[in-house]
Scaffold this active site. Sequence first.
Site, PDB file in Angstrom:
ATOM      1  N   SER A 119       5.296 -16.508  10.246  1.00 37.79           N
ATOM      2  CA  SER A 119       6.424 -15.967  11.007  1.00 37.79           C
ATOM      3  C   SER A 119       6.015 -15.246  12.286  1.00 37.79           C
ATOM      4  O   SER A 119       6.875 -14.901  13.094  1.00 37.79           O
ATOM      5  CB  SER A 119       7.265 -15.034  10.126  1.00 37.79           C
ATOM      6  N   LYS A 152      13.675  -7.777   7.854  1.00 36.77           N
ATOM      7  CA  LYS A 152      13.052  -7.696   9.182  1.00 36.77           C
ATOM      8  C   LYS A 152      14.006  -7.050  10.195  1.00 36.77           C
ATOM      9  O   LYS A 152      13.586  -6.233  11.019  1.00 36.77           O
ATOM     10  CB  LYS A 152      12.650  -9.095   9.646  1.00 36.77           C
TER      11      LYS A 152
END
Length: 816
Positions: free
Chosen positions: A713, A756
Amino acid sequence: MPNLKILTIDNLSLQEFDSEAELIPLLTPEDEEEMNNEELPASLPILPLRNTVLFPGVVIPISAGRDKSIKLINDANAGDKIIGVVAQQNEEDEDPTKNDIHRIGTVARILRVLKMPDGNITVILQGKKRFEIDSVIEEVPYLRASIKEVQEKRPGKHDTEFLAILDSIKELAIQIIKESPNIPTEATFAIKNIESQSFLINFVSSNMNLTVKEKQDLLAINALKERALETLRFMNVEFQKLELKNDIQSKVRFDLDQQQREYFLHQQMKTIQEELGGVSQDQEIEEMRVKGKSKKWDDVAAKHFEKELSKMQRMNPQAPDFGIQRNYLELFLELPWNEFSKDNFDLKRAQKILDKDHFGLEDVKKRMIEHLAVLKLRNDMKSPIICLTGPPGVGKTSIGRSVAEALGREYVRISLGGLRDEAEIRGHRKTYIGAMPGRIIQSLKKAGTSNPVFVLDEIDKLSVSNQGDPSSALLEVLDPEQNSAFYDNFLEMGYDLSKVMFIATSNNLAAIQPALRDRMEIIKMSGYTIEEKVEIARQHLFPKQLKEHGLTSKDLTIGKKQFEKIVEGYTRESGVRGLEAKIAQVIRNAAKSVAMEEEYNKKLTDADIVKILGVPRMERDKSESNEVAGVVTGLAWTSVGGDILFIESLISKGKGSMTMTGNLGTVMKESATIALEYIKANASLLGIDPEMISKYNIHIHIPEGATPKDGPSAGIAMLTSLVSLLTQKRVKKNIAMTGEITLRGKVLPVGGIKEKILAAKRANITEIIMCAENKQDVDEIKAEYIEGMTFHYVREMSQVLKFAITDEKVKNAKTL
């Protein structure tokens, strides 16, 4: 010789005896010679013995309870440890005088003194030499006498008659040891290992079953040969008695056959139990049979119980298997066969309970209500096993407790963390010592109903060992098609678990065995936002901690702003465990002031928080400035929720190599390689000189090097960092990004989006770049949680750079 005590068969010298040693060695000829050469003192404190005689070289324990004796032993032990030991003429004398003791005794050395809990002391003595009391000097505080040595008349070295007597003593001692059931066979080794002639005679004399007078007479014999003959005579008498006793016992044993013996013992046991007011075996079995008739089990279980009960009835109560069989039948009777608590399917009440116990978690609570609704309509439990997964402290276990309360069922929690033995789930077979049922059956017995709510906590922490794989044993438990006849090894028959409601919890789905994961419906529980944490602290944690610390809201109040300061400055977690600990710390400070009657602020201020908790430590979670080229904020997912990380890159003259540091995993290193290759392939489109890249070395670093990092990511963040570095252009301020990249320039979706985004909001990030396919994850988040944030959805790397890189050069830009 039934009282023979073998201390060791070691050949170590007694003269070198360690007072802390566990074993006391036997006397050797060298020890004996050294003893004989020792000079006797002119006078000695005299210790009278009631019921034994100490022989030279022999080590015996003596229990002292008389005040005079204790005083004497303590004084001698503090001094040279040498005392005189004599036998009393009359055992009943409590305070023997000089006329009440024998004249011949043994000089003894104190080896060890042990203090008993009752105030008495036990002293271990080693005999040295014989002596004769010349005259008694003192009687207070204890007897002290002047003494003289008693010379021992020894036969010649080659006296064959004496040697033959010694051999006879050894042989007869070994025979007595073999015949006597009370003497361990190891005593044979001790007899064989005695080398000293006089010590052999003294050792055997000391351990024979003789009266004190007979032993004293032996001690008084000066001629060693005569003493040996007298000892042999006593041994012969004892051996004949022992043989006669054994003959009589064997005849009696022969007369009683096995059946008569067992009948006799059974009758004795029955009589003893009845005399003590207990229950006889027959009565106990009858009680079990009556209790079994009241159970709601089916024909198979009833037949099995009757069979096992009849088996117990035929067993000998003294047999080892009898206890196991009784435990088995007691478990069988205590299990709640077909006993169910009545379910309360009032879903509005269930919603209220879930809302009362948990703030937020709307998706989870909604799914639990749906689950209960299906159960209400279908009226059976054949529904998916729910697995709540998420970071620690977000309320997974307490959801299960609330569901149990809402349904009116018993609540059972089984912690599976670290479980590595399959028998913990399936139980042990009855044949093993200490066998017991598995945790599932044990918990059902504890619950008292066959339809409790089972919370299988930390199902991802199961481990595999050479005792089997517990997660494989759980496959049957958690399969609605199989668990109607769950087989426990101890129970030896199937038990219906189909009415049990199982709720599993985990932190990491990847650690769960795939077959086990497939049997469960996964419900993800993400971390709390700052706003949610503040409300949880205000509504739940603060009142709970006040009560636990003995305070009320009159003693301390905390405002919403102060809760927010504690959350932001002192905790870094998805759950609220750390927050609860900080609140408890604040309340303890107030409790201390109340208890000590000190002045304190009843309404907590920001200054009070800093004073109590110290300087805020979580400020580094904020986004950094964009004045340096190559510094980009990425978003990461951890086991405790979302987090931000900084990707730093540096350029220096070299040969075009790339170095990566920061404890990076293989996948993350590959992302950096893909990003650099993409830049090389599209250098002209990005305004970068391809030849320049080959003249410089690039170093990529991700701070907090002690923490392992991996995953794809960070791909777009690495790409942005490298482009910013090679163009020396600023990265847009307060922007973060997450997404995987490919060599074709595509941006792929990643997981953990909610966590996140919450981490980005904590760090004052206002813009986030992510893959367009992650838009659905953002749509699921409440609008108020992401208020003020802008999302850029991309599919190509070129779009990432368009949103992330500005046209403005960084401060102190390098000329490349």
